[in-house]
Design a protein around this motif. Structure first.
Motif, short mmCIF file in Angstrom:
data_model
loop_
_atom_site.label_atom_id
_atom_site.label_comp_id
_atom_site.label_asym_id
_atom_site.label_seq_id
_atom_site.Cartn_x
_atom_site.Cartn_y
_atom_site.Cartn_z
N UNK A 128 0.81 -1.21 0.00
CA UNK A 128 0.00 0.00 0.00
C UNK A 128 0.85 1.27 0.00
N UNK A 129 2.16 1.16 -0.14
CA UNK A 129 2.99 2.34 -0.26
C UNK A 129 2.87 3.26 0.93
N UNK A 130 2.85 4.58 0.64
CA UNK A 130 2.79 5.58 1.70
C UNK A 130 1.45 6.29 1.77
N UNK A 131 0.55 6.00 0.86
CA UNK A 131 -0.72 6.75 0.79
C UNK A 131 -1.53 6.66 2.06
N UNK A 132 -1.77 5.44 2.56
CA UNK A 132 -2.58 5.28 3.77
C UNK A 132 -1.83 5.79 4.99
N UNK A 133 -0.51 5.65 5.02
CA UNK A 133 0.27 6.17 6.15
C UNK A 133 0.14 7.69 6.22
N UNK A 134 0.22 8.36 5.06
CA UNK A 134 0.06 9.81 5.02
C UNK A 134 -1.36 10.19 5.42
N UNK A 135 -2.35 9.45 4.94
CA UNK A 135 -3.74 9.74 5.30
C UNK A 135 -3.96 9.65 6.80
N UNK A 136 -3.39 8.61 7.41
CA UNK A 136 -3.54 8.44 8.85
C UNK A 136 -2.83 9.57 9.60
N UNK A 137 -1.63 9.94 9.16
CA UNK A 137 -0.89 11.02 9.82
C UNK A 137 -1.61 12.36 9.70
N UNK A 138 -2.13 12.67 8.51
CA UNK A 138 -2.85 13.93 8.33
C UNK A 138 -4.15 13.94 9.12
N UNK A 139 -4.81 12.79 9.23
CA UNK A 139 -6.03 12.70 10.03
C UNK A 139 -5.74 13.00 11.50
N UNK A 140 -4.61 12.50 12.00
CA UNK A 140 -4.24 12.79 13.39
C UNK A 140 -3.97 14.27 13.59
N UNK A 141 -3.35 14.91 12.60
CA UNK A 141 -3.11 16.35 12.69
C UNK A 141 -4.44 17.11 12.74
#
Length: 426
Positions: free
Chosen positions: A376-389
């Protein structure tokens, strides 16, 4: 029905207090029994000796034909039946029994023929002494138990308070606060005795410092690599634009674009890892924002607005989260892909094989692949990080009838100080 004990019943302080109480009660009961038995045995022995001495005097007087002393008599009224039978059989004995409502020590022996000579000695004072002793033992045991429990609870509470502080710091570290430290007073002062709690606190602080150092080194490495790649990639992109049209040129441009996207994702990951992101808040209509995200993605994603809502959020970051979820649905799932807005909850669903088990159990992991399949690359990791922000909650699951479901729950913020607004269904 099985009753569940309250949570406080399982705490170390309560268990320790119960253990101390039980041990104190057992010790007090043992000492009380020993003292009671010893004093009673001595008191009863003295009263028995006195009664037998008076019985001997009464027997001598009776055999000499002299008058009997007060308290002595033949076949006295109130003489206990077991003692009467013992004396009638030719033996001497003693027994405590009530006589006219007063405790009495009886001594009896044979007189002549079938008559029994008995002596009654008042036993009231000895009985009161034993009762007073029992009460004193009871009160002193209760006071000693209470004092011991209070002192033990105080001592245990000091330990448990330090353990709770250590556990709280561990939870903060697991939540991402790598600056958290226990800083136990004993670890700061090596001259003080170092107990087990201090050893645990020191180990946790050491682990947190080591983990923080490694993560910071990894973040610096990721950021440095991404920054170093940007310059040659910019030149490579410009050179690719100068290539003559054709299939090889398209492949080169496509790979260069993918590499640039990966570099930007790495930079974004490094910024999220630092935890210093700042929000640019504004009131946004979720339905309209979802429509813009789908149009910008260029995918065939259906937008379904059950109930629109206005929230105060960072538009760029929210678009990034939803864009990544939509892109992931089309890249790793199967159509139809549906983006649903239901108040402050936005759901992105596809109809593919669903998220893998490791992702459901542990969340997105960078570049993780399962069984040789595409990761799944970095897409979901970035989505989760931005959601936490954003202060939102991003959850991943699989639909019962198949397909991956990503659920983003945004905090509702009242616009202009008024109540949160939710529009009707679209």
């Amino acid at each position: 029905m099985r009753l569940t004990p309250p949570r406080w019943a399982g705490t170390l302080a309560v268990k320790s207090a119960l253990f101390i109480t039980a041990m104190c009660c057992a010790l007090a009961a043992l000492l009380g029994v020993l003292v009671h038995v010893s004093v009673t045995h001595r008191t009863v022995g003295e009263a028995r000796d006195l009664a037998l001495s008076r019985l001997a005097d009464a027997t001598a007087a009776y055999e000499a034909g002299d008058p009997l002393m007060p308290g002595a008599g033949l076949d006295s009224d109130g003489l206990p039946a077991p003692l009467r039978e013992l004396a009638a059989a030719g033996d001497r004995g003693t027994m405590v029994a009530d006589r006219q409502g007063r405790p009495t020590m009886w001594a009896a022996g044979p007189a002549d023929r079938s008559r029994v000579l008995a002596v009654a000695v008042d036993y009231s004072q000895q009985a009161r002494t034993i009762d007073g002793l029992d009460q004193a033992i009871g009160w002193s045991s209760a006071l000693a138990t209470g004092a011991t429990v209070l002192v033990g609870a105080f001592a245990v509470t000091r330990v448990t308070r330090r353990l709770h502080a250590t556990a709280q710091v561990a939870r903060r570290i697991s939540a991402g606060d790598l600056d958290a430290r226990v800083n136990d007073a004993r670890t700061r002062d090596p001259s003080r005795p170092q107990d087990e709690v201090a050893a645990v606190a020191a180990a946790l602080d050491s682990m947190a410092a080591s983990l923080q150092g490694k993560l910071q080194a990894e973040q610096r490495f990721t950021a440095d690599v991404a920054h170093e790649l940007r310059t040659p990639l910019t030149g490579l992109h410009a050179s690719a634009e100068l290539l003559p049209p054709g299939r090889p040129t398209e492949l080169v441009r496509d790979r260069v674009a993918a590499l640039r996207t990966l570099t930007e994702d790495l930079l974004e990951i490094s910024r999220l890892d630092t935890g210093r992101e700042r929000l640019d808040l504004a009131i946004e209509e979720l339905g309209a924002l979802a429509g813009r995200v789908v149009r910008a993605s260029g995918t065939d994603t259906r937008v379904h607005v059950v109930q629109d809502a206005r929230v105060e959020t960072d538009r760029r970051r929210l678009e990034r989260v939803l864009g990544n979820l939509v892109a992931n649905a089309h890249k790793h799932g199967r159509p139809p892909a549906v983006l649903t807005v239901d108040g402050p909850v936005v759901t992105v669903r596809d109809h593919g094989d669903g998220y893998p088990e490791y992702l459901l159990a542990h969340g997105p992991q960078r570049f993780r692949t399962e069984g040789g399949s595409k990761g799944h690359g970095l897409g979901l990791t970035i989505a989760l990080g931005q959601a936490e922000v954003l202060g939102a909650r991003l959850e991943f699951g699989n639909a019962p009838d198949g397909g991956a479901v990503a659920r983003l729950t945004l905090p509702l913020t009242p616009p202009n100080g008024g109540p949160a607004v939710a529009d009707g269904a679209a």
